[in-house]
Design an enzyme around this catalytic site. Sequence first.
Site, mmCIF file in Angstrom:
data_model
loop_
_atom_site.group_PDB
_atom_site.id
_atom_site.type_symbol
_atom_site.label_atom_id
_atom_site.label_comp_id
_atom_site.label_asym_id
_atom_site.label_seq_id
_atom_site.Cartn_x
_atom_site.Cartn_y
_atom_site.Cartn_z
ATOM 1 N N SER A 14 0.971 -1.240 -0.059
ATOM 2 C CA SER A 14 -0.019 -0.143 -0.043
ATOM 3 C C SER A 14 0.959 1.241 0.201
ATOM 4 O O SER A 14 1.405 1.640 -0.959
ATOM 5 C CB SER A 14 -0.857 0.078 1.251
ATOM 6 O OG SER A 14 -1.908 0.944 1.028
ATOM 7 N N ASP A 25 -1.051 1.085 -4.002
ATOM 8 C CA ASP A 25 -2.184 0.275 -4.515
ATOM 9 C C ASP A 25 -3.696 0.903 -4.713
ATOM 10 O O ASP A 25 -4.486 0.250 -5.080
ATOM 11 C CB ASP A 25 -2.330 -0.788 -3.519
ATOM 12 C CG ASP A 25 -3.137 -0.277 -2.185
ATOM 13 O OD1 ASP A 25 -2.771 0.924 -1.751
ATOM 14 O OD2 ASP A 25 -3.644 -1.053 -1.478
ATOM 15 N N ASP A 83 -5.776 2.711 -3.142
ATOM 16 C CA ASP A 83 -7.085 2.468 -2.293
ATOM 17 C C ASP A 83 -7.049 3.805 -1.715
ATOM 18 O O ASP A 83 -8.236 3.797 -1.030
ATOM 19 C CB ASP A 83 -7.022 1.158 -1.395
ATOM 20 C CG ASP A 83 -5.926 1.513 -0.229
ATOM 21 O OD1 ASP A 83 -4.905 2.159 -0.316
ATOM 22 O OD2 ASP A 83 -5.861 0.972 0.768
#
Length: 468
Positions: free
Chosen positions: A100, A246, A248
């Site tokens: 992430s 990532d 998100d």
Amino acid sequence: MAKTKDPIISVSGVRGQVGISLDARTITRFALAFGTYVGGKTVVIGRDTRTSSPMIRHAVLAGLLATGCHVIDVGLCPTPTVLLMAKTLGAQGSITITASHNPVEWNGIEFASESGKLLTQIERDELTRIYETEDFTLAPWNKQGTLEKFKDATNHHLKQILSSPWLDVDLIRNAKLKIALDCGNGAGCVISPNLLQELGCQVVEINCKADGDFRRPAEPTPDALGELCEKVRETHADIGFAHDGDADRVVIVTDDGIALSGEWAIAFVADFILSKTKGDIVVTVSTSRMMDDIAEKHGVTLHRTKVGVGWVVEKMREVNAVIGGEGTGGVIYPSINYTTDGIASIAAIAQYLAESKTTMTAHVEAMPHYEMCRKKMEIPSQEIATQLVELALKMYEKESTSTAQSVPFLELTDGIKRVWDDRWVNIRKSGTEPVIRVFSEAPTEMEAKTLCDETLENLKMLMKQINL
């Protein structure tokens, strides 16, 4: 960032520095545990752009195939895309290969259970038990797992976003927005530019090559976004967006070229979604007090949880919330899937901007807001971090017995949150890095910084009591 010899296991999954605290053996062992946990059934996997992700992928495959799983590999995808595909394909689990927002030398794996649902605490405990006891169920030679590749994952995700009930594609196209986009050379490169083109926006791309060579920090903090801020000013863009590794998360740069913290993404999106439909909001204990103001404005209930997407999702399902997220730039859209989705946030904020027919700068000025300070203290290990938080709690509990009027209320949902009438400070052990995080919020920048610094000084003093 400090080096740690052990991987960090948390609500977010497993993360570590490749070749130091994370290697193929650890990953394969976790994959064996997960394959056992799902009973050797169907598992969706996907990865981000990190150069270590192919190695991690092979280690994951070894464990899943050895436990008889049917693996559907969706390839290079953002984390929310992987989870959405697990839901769409009816898989019994998914593994996303990503670290992430962590630096490029880190990697990890994140788990979800049936149909892309993030693991509950009970499910995480069972997976950890299998991992620690090595109670693996290995398939015999004639029942080994199988591998299938699925190549249309990002297009499916785009279709889901574009068909969202809160999105008017024609309205955004007619607004003819110019948008600067910094994907940080991460997984967002393979989807977010396409989304903006579908929305008819003029796209100014920065760091949109999916090569894993992070030319800015993976975590899109305001300090890391100087190039994007300059590009917004230079091209007279209406707004700038930046993803983490990532995708998100997404954070915003205003039309004046000012980088906002991740707090503003959940604030703007919640204000926008609640103008369409009423319902509860769920955020974490360290998310801005702006959320209290937004909940009051729309006459809805605000719930706060521990930090971590899994905790927010559990509460959202419990109260049937219409929106939720964290102050990191992660927003959860139940109409799409129960996970933070930085790509969907780009669409939602573009709609918010197009509908309002005003600027992002004006939106910021109209929103009641506060000043936050975020700092962290590097710690040798997670165990020492736990000891330090326990010492701090004892100190502050003793303080709370005082009769002085200025003594704050202690809120212990996650770490230690000291709350006054107009400010707060939260001390929390990170679940993704070997650090103690200290977040504060106050009416002014100086007051927030002072509160943060005083707290860090107390932690440094307490650290001397621990035998390293």
